[in-house]
Motif scaffolding. Structure first.
Motif, short mmCIF file in Angstrom:
data_model
loop_
_atom_site.label_atom_id
_atom_site.label_comp_id
_atom_site.label_asym_id
_atom_site.label_seq_id
_atom_site.Cartn_x
_atom_site.Cartn_y
_atom_site.Cartn_z
N LEU A 281 0.79 -1.51 0.29
CA LEU A 281 0.15 -0.37 0.00
C LEU A 281 1.08 1.24 -0.14
O LEU A 281 2.10 1.31 0.79
N GLY A 282 0.34 1.91 -1.00
CA GLY A 282 2.16 3.16 -1.22
C GLY A 282 1.45 4.16 -0.43
O GLY A 282 0.19 4.61 -0.41
N TRP A 283 2.47 5.13 0.23
CA TRP A 283 2.26 6.29 0.56
C TRP A 283 1.76 7.61 -0.02
O TRP A 283 3.34 7.90 -0.34
N SER A 284 0.67 8.47 -0.12
CA SER A 284 -0.21 8.39 0.05
C SER A 284 -1.22 9.14 -0.42
O SER A 284 -0.16 9.69 -1.83
N TRP A 285 -1.76 8.80 -0.51
CA TRP A 285 -3.45 9.92 -2.07
C TRP A 285 -2.76 11.38 -2.13
O TRP A 285 -2.43 11.56 -3.35
N SER A 286 -3.48 12.09 -1.26
CA SER A 286 -2.58 12.92 -0.94
C SER A 286 -2.59 13.75 0.38
O SER A 286 -3.53 13.70 0.79
N GLY A 287 -2.55 15.75 -0.19
CA GLY A 287 -2.69 15.83 1.02
C GLY A 287 -1.54 15.49 1.84
O GLY A 287 -1.62 16.50 3.30
N ASN A 288 0.24 15.62 1.85
CA ASN A 288 1.22 15.41 2.54
C ASN A 288 1.49 16.84 2.92
O ASN A 288 1.18 17.71 2.73
N GLY A 289 2.30 16.70 4.31
CA GLY A 289 3.16 18.64 4.28
C GLY A 289 4.54 18.22 5.05
O GLY A 289 5.14 17.29 4.92
N ALA A 298 -1.92 11.73 -5.64
CA ALA A 298 -2.28 12.70 -6.35
C ALA A 298 -2.37 14.05 -6.37
O ALA A 298 -2.34 14.22 -4.91
N GLN A 299 -1.55 14.75 -6.47
CA GLN A 299 -1.79 16.70 -6.36
C GLN A 299 -2.96 16.92 -6.68
O GLN A 299 -4.35 16.86 -7.12
N ASN A 300 -3.76 17.57 -5.51
CA ASN A 300 -4.51 18.20 -4.79
C ASN A 300 -5.75 17.45 -4.73
O ASN A 300 -6.70 17.98 -4.96
N PHE A 301 -5.65 16.27 -4.97
CA PHE A 301 -6.77 15.17 -4.35
C PHE A 301 -7.15 15.47 -5.68
O PHE A 301 -8.36 14.30 -6.35
N ASP A 302 -6.51 15.03 -7.18
CA ASP A 302 -7.39 15.47 -8.20
C ASP A 302 -6.73 14.05 -8.96
O ASP A 302 -5.35 13.80 -9.34
N PRO A 303 -7.95 12.92 -8.99
CA PRO A 303 -6.88 11.83 -9.95
C PRO A 303 -5.93 12.05 -11.14
O PRO A 303 -5.20 11.13 -12.21
N GLY A 304 -6.93 13.14 -12.25
CA GLY A 304 -6.35 13.96 -13.12
C GLY A 304 -5.13 13.84 -13.50
O GLY A 304 -4.08 14.65 -14.31
N ARG A 305 -4.17 14.23 -11.87
CA ARG A 305 -3.01 14.50 -11.92
C ARG A 305 -1.76 14.22 -11.13
O ARG A 305 -1.60 14.71 -10.17
N LEU A 306 -1.67 12.39 -11.76
CA LEU A 306 -0.80 12.02 -10.76
C LEU A 306 0.34 12.90 -10.70
O LEU A 306 1.14 13.05 -11.77
N ARG A 311 1.78 7.75 -10.70
CA ARG A 311 2.18 7.64 -11.86
C ARG A 311 3.46 5.99 -12.31
O ARG A 311 2.47 4.92 -12.73
N ARG A 312 4.31 6.26 -10.78
CA ARG A 312 5.11 4.97 -10.79
C ARG A 312 4.39 3.77 -10.51
O ARG A 312 4.41 2.77 -10.28
N LEU A 313 3.45 4.17 -9.47
CA LEU A 313 2.85 3.16 -8.08
C LEU A 313 1.48 2.65 -8.79
O LEU A 313 1.54 1.28 -8.89
N PHE A 314 1.29 3.33 -9.51
CA PHE A 314 -0.68 2.67 -10.44
C PHE A 314 0.17 2.13 -11.68
O PHE A 314 -0.73 0.93 -12.39
#
Length: 541
Positions: A281-289, A298-306, A311-314
């Motif tokens: 399970l890769g860390w993590s979907w979005s929201g890291n700081g 995903a940048q800003n929780f946008d699946p269209g902006r991996l 891109r590597r993980l998916f």
């Protein structure tokens, strides 16, 4: 996590104690939920289940969760590890909230790994809570968990020790498991390693057998987090391989493609997990700081902006889209139940003595075809020999002058599989001699005069997986094998034949498997001059 805390260690311990193989009770196929059998995680139908998913920080971004789960599923994941809070460090996720998360996971046909995050770095991080507080939390939200054993794994506490006081991990983990079982929690439990999850001290590795045996249900999975400590393929393979060899279930519950404490080898983590049938399970979907924004998939929780990491993980080799299989418990539970159409009849080209190229007309689906499984057909038996995201695959590891029959299935994101395509039969060419196969061998010798160890790595340099292998070589003279691990070996004089174990059976395209051997000698030690894999000569070095 929002502000990912780095492990403070810089070196691995040089001397490692071996894991003990645990005798495990058999489980009925109709078990109430997920369960462990012979070191494997099985779902409630008794089907093998390999986690392929991501982490999502629900406790910090609760308003993002419903859409995030939809997006994560659409990208091919079969599971999600959800960050929850006990209330000790962050706002507590109450019973109603946990029930909602579980319902959303089920709606999206995702297996839900729920984890309590407030234990992170206990003993070193001042605000962290002990495992006992995590147990209190799970018992407090028990009403949201009971009855969900088919869909939910309970990860007791995230990274429950830092680099201080981690020696208490074993006793504390046993106690936590015991309290949960006594209180009637029958879920598969997941336990994280200490040392900020990275187990550089090998505390979890060397005590896993005892912890597993202490669970009266024998239903505990071990969770390693791979960041800077795991910056070489050898370290990754050694750590995970020891669990598999000991028949103890392990998953990589967190990892990234870079980190502040070093550069993890994400390619080796994914390839090794795939070859051993281990979840990740890769860390993590979005929201890291806090300086680790690069870990956003995903940048800003946008699946269209991996991100590049996303891109590597998916989409990359051994990635989620290519390897995820939906849990069988979701069959018939709603959602996308329409299978793709059958692919067109494959054709064979580029035929050599040991390889060929298959291509076929693409399948169609009401959502999207996410991949294809190529099977070798032998009477009523089918063996998957390649997977591909596109309608074509290279098949290697074949024998000369042999007829093979192949067919193809298509898959979609929900895990639906098409009916089988029409088959094609092709006969490989005669071996012209001197042909080099798609393999490379690295033989690392530790020579002690009258005895030796050798680590042998087989790398698949082809473009299709090797499903089942036999490695032939000859010792320079006088060596005798005493023991072998991660493989099986027979010896006749100087000639040696090594074959796979079940967990080293598959060598992914571009990936590798390793095994080790120990032996004695009467005339000194040396490296074998040549190797053949499934009859084809390999390069060395």
């Amino acid at each position: 996590m929002r502000k990912k805390l780095a492990a403070a260690t810089s070196t691995l311990l040089a001397v490692c104690a071996s894991l003990l193989t645990v005798a495990q009770p058999a489980h009925a196929a109709d078990a109430a939920g997920f369960h462990v059998s012979d070191g494997r995680l099985l779902d409630a139908n008794g089907e093998d289940f390999v986690l392929r998913g991501v982490n999502h920080a629900h406790t910090w971004y609760p308003d993002r969760t419903d859409q995030a789960l939809k997006d994560i599923k659409a990208l091919g994941a079969n599971s999600v590890r959800v960050v929850l809070s006990t209330g000790d460090q962050w706002t507590r996720n109450d019973t109603a909230d946990v029930a909602h998360v579980v319902a959303e996971c089920k709606e999206n046909r995702l297996v839900c790994v729920l984890e309590a995050h407030d234990t992170t770095g206990y003993g070193e991080a001042g605000a962290a809570a002990p495992l006992s507080r995590a147990v209190d939390y799970w018992l407090g939200v028990k009403d949201a968990l009971v009855g969900q054993e088919k869909y939910v794994l309970v990860n007791i506490g995230n990274e429950p020790y830092g680099n201080t006081g981690y020696q208490a991990w074993t006793a504390d983990t046993k106690t936590a498991i015991g309290r949960l079982r006594t209180a009637g929690l029958d879920h598969t439990l997941m336990v994280d390693a200490p040392n900020w999850g990275q187990d550089w001290s090998f505390t979890m590795r060397d005590n896993a057998a005892d912890v597993f045996a202490a669970d009266p249900d024998r239903n505990t999975v071990f969770d390693i987090h791979m960041y800077g400590v795991y910056d070489t393929a050898a370290e990754v393979r050694d750590y995970l391989g020891r669990f598999v060899q000991a028949r103890l279930p392990v998953v990589v519950g967190e990892f990234g493609d870079m980190h502040s404490d070093g550069n993890p080898d994400e390619d080796a983590i994914m390839a090794t997990a795939q070859s051993l049938g281990i979840g990740y399970l890769g860390w993590s979907w979005s929201g890291n700081g806090g300086g680790v924004e690069y870990l956003d998939l995903a940048q800003n929780f946008d699946p269209g902006r991996l991100s590049a990491w996303g891109r590597r993980l998916f989409d990359g080799a051994d990635g989620i889209k290519a390897t995820a299989r939906e849990a069988s418990v979701f069959a018939g539970s709603g959602g996308d139940t329409t299978a793709p159409t059958a692919p067109g009849t494959p054709t064979a080209s580029g035929i050599t003595a040991r390889s060929l190229r298959l291509a076929w007309p693409a399948a169609t689906d009401d959502t999207a075809v996410t991949g294809y499984d190529v099977v070798r057909v032998d009477g009523s038996t089918e063996t998957v020999v390649a997977t591909s995201a596109t309608p074509g695959a290279d098949i290697t590891g074949l024998a000369p002058k042999t007829a093979y029959t192949f067919a193809v299935y298509a898959r979609d994101a929900a895990g639906n599989r098409s009916s089988r395509s029409a088959s094609v039969t092709a006969t490989t060419a005669a071996d012209q001699g001197g042909e080099t196969g798609s393999c490379a061998i690295a033989y690392r010798l530790s020579d002690w005069g009258s005895s030796f160890n050798a680590e042998v790595t087989i790398r698949n340099t082809g473009t299709a997986p090797v499903d089942g292998w036999r490695l032939d070589f000859a010792f320079p003279g006088g060596q005798r094998i005493n023991s072998v691990w991660n493989a099986r070996a027979t010896q006749d004089g100087d000639r040696v034949i090594v074959t796979h174990e079940s967990w080293t059976r598959t060598i992914p395209a571009g990936g590798s498997v390793s095994f080790g051997l120990n032996g004695t000698s009467t005339g000194g030690n040396g490296v074998p001059a040549s190797f053949t894999l499934n009859g084809a000569a390999c390069t060395t070095g």
